[in-house]
Design a protein around this motif. Structure first.
Motif, PDB file in Angstrom:
ATOM      1  N   LEU A 163       6.464   7.636   1.359  1.00  0.00           N
ATOM      2  CA  LEU A 163       6.614   8.402   0.542  1.00  0.00           C
ATOM      3  C   LEU A 163       7.891   9.025   1.168  1.00  0.00           C
ATOM      4  O   LEU A 163       7.629  10.755   1.764  1.00  0.00           O
ATOM      5  CB  LEU A 163       5.559   9.144  -0.176  1.00  0.00           C
ATOM      6  N   ASP A 164       8.853   8.679   1.394  1.00  0.00           N
ATOM      7  CA  ASP A 164      10.239   9.970   1.462  1.00  0.00           C
ATOM      8  C   ASP A 164      10.767   9.404   0.844  1.00  0.00           C
ATOM      9  O   ASP A 164      12.317  10.592   1.817  1.00  0.00           O
ATOM     10  CB  ASP A 164      10.441   8.575   3.161  1.00  0.00           C
TER      11      ASP A 164
ATOM     12  N   SER B 250      -3.489   8.415  -5.332  1.00  0.00           N
ATOM     13  CA  SER B 250      -3.461   9.652  -5.647  1.00  0.00           C
ATOM     14  C   SER B 250      -1.492   9.737  -5.446  1.00  0.00           C
ATOM     15  O   SER B 250      -1.166   9.114  -6.182  1.00  0.00           O
ATOM     16  CB  SER B 250      -3.183  10.520  -4.039  1.00  0.00           C
ATOM     17  N   LEU B 251      -0.057  10.557  -4.960  1.00  0.00           N
ATOM     18  CA  LEU B 251       0.683  10.355  -5.715  1.00  0.00           C
ATOM     19  C   LEU B 251       1.448   9.202  -5.019  1.00  0.00           C
ATOM     20  O   LEU B 251       2.349   8.433  -5.912  1.00  0.00           O
ATOM     21  CB  LEU B 251       1.720  11.368  -4.602  1.00  0.00           C
ATOM     22  N   GLY B 252       0.663   7.968  -3.942  1.00  0.00           N
ATOM     23  CA  GLY B 252       0.973   6.844  -4.126  1.00  0.00           C
ATOM     24  C   GLY B 252       0.793   5.617  -4.659  1.00  0.00           C
ATOM     25  O   GLY B 252       1.480   4.867  -5.692  1.00  0.00           O
TER      26      GLY B 252
ATOM     27  N   CYS C  71      -0.214  12.064   3.821  1.00  0.00           N
ATOM     28  CA  CYS C  71      -0.782  10.929   3.544  1.00  0.00           C
ATOM     29  C   CYS C  71      -0.327   9.651   4.515  1.00  0.00           C
ATOM     30  O   CYS C  71       0.535   9.967   4.207  1.00  0.00           O
ATOM     31  CB  CYS C  71      -1.735  10.426   2.889  1.00  0.00           C
ATOM     32  N   THR C  72      -1.113   9.383   5.495  1.00  0.00           N
ATOM     33  CA  THR C  72      -0.394   7.723   6.455  1.00  0.00           C
ATOM     34  C   THR C  72      -0.809   6.709   5.857  1.00  0.00           C
ATOM     35  O   THR C  72      -2.391   6.458   4.859  1.00  0.00           O
ATOM     36  CB  THR C  72      -0.368   7.944   8.299  1.00  0.00           C
TER      37      THR C  72
ATOM     38  N   LEU D 282       0.923  -1.084  -0.178  1.00  0.00           N
ATOM     39  CA  LEU D 282      -0.135  -0.337   0.034  1.00  0.00           C
ATOM     40  C   LEU D 282       0.645   1.274  -0.029  1.00  0.00           C
ATOM     41  O   LEU D 282       1.254   1.201   0.587  1.00  0.00           O
ATOM     42  CB  LEU D 282      -1.002   0.077   1.059  1.00  0.00           C
ATOM     43  N   LEU D 283       0.402   2.223  -1.104  1.00  0.00           N
ATOM     44  CA  LEU D 283       1.344   3.595  -0.612  1.00  0.00           C
ATOM     45  C   LEU D 283       0.619   4.447  -1.320  1.00  0.00           C
ATOM     46  O   LEU D 283      -0.686   4.449  -1.428  1.00  0.00           O
ATOM     47  CB  LEU D 283       2.034   3.533  -2.539  1.00  0.00           C
TER      48      LEU D 283
END
Length: 227
Positions: free
Chosen positions: A43-44, A68-70, A19-20, A13-14
């Motif tokens: 996402l780091d 989204s970004l994930g 977001c967490t 899961l991304l």
């Protein structure tokens, strides 16, 4: 598709910007996915290629799900991951619009100055679903917890290429799901992603916005079961 096909597999899961993994929790609860089956990618890191290690050597029964970004990150590895299927919520498969750069840098500065919740509160688009106030509070809580990641996430968003070339080579089924009220990643973007995947499908999430998995997790789970 029977729910057993979703609940008895491992999930990678991304989550999205600020977001967490909580963005997925109630959606996955609705599918009966055990917490022990959920692996989250933080996402780091500032470039798409930095995430290749997360997709190398996946078990072939893994379900990859991004928001989204994930979802953008996951879509970029659609041509190389060995996964059972790929689920993409609120996806924009195109390279970032340069016109968004000032807004992204302004968010970055405000998060660093005021914190994630305060910076995001004034920027949230309309929230939909049966409990918008609770959803809004959850979004702000996630933003506060992930504020230290905003630098890497901003660079990741600004520097990413388009994901359509990777999606055209996807070997697994791909589902793009987008809220009909999504202002950040409108439905035509999800449609484009699905149309470019050889085994792609698109689902509209009626009456939901960008944070559809939080806004109405039951509706999102139903879309997965019906897929």
């Amino acid at each position: 598709m029977a729910i057993e096909g979703l609940s008895n597999k491992p999930w990678l899961l991304l989550p999205g910007t600020l977001c967490t993994g909580a963005v997925f929790d109630r959606f996955l609860d609705g599918l009966g996915v055990a917490h022990t089956a959920r692996t989250f990618v933080t996402l780091d890191r500032p470039s798409i290629e930095d995430y290749r290690v997360d997709f190398d050597g996946l078990a072939t029964d893994t379900i990859v799900c991004g928001f989204s970004l994930g979802a953008i990150v996951a879509a970029h590895f659609a041509d190389s991951m060995t996964a059972d299927r790929l689920i993409l919520f609120g996806l924009n498969p195109y390279a970032d619009d340069p016109a968004k750069a000032p807004l992204r840098h302004a968010l970055l500065q405000d998060v660093r100055t005021f914190g994630g919740a305060a910076a995001l509160k004034t920027r949230l688009a309309d929230i939909f679903g049966p409990a918008p106030d609770a959803t809004r509070a959850a979004i702000c809580q996630m933003a506060e917890e992930t504020a230290p990641l905003i630098g890497a996430q901003t660079q990741l968003a600004l520097s990413r290429p388009g994901a359509l070339p990777a999606l055209t080579q996807a070997a697994m089924p791909v589902l793009a799901a987008t809220g009909t009220q999504d202002q950040a990643s409108p439905p035509p973007q999800g449609q484009a992603a699905a149309q470019n995947a050889p085994n792609g499908q698109f689902r509209r999430l009626d009456g939901l916005g960008h944070f559809a998995p939080l806004e109405d997790p039951s509706a999102c789970a139903k879309v997965m079961r019906d897929w």
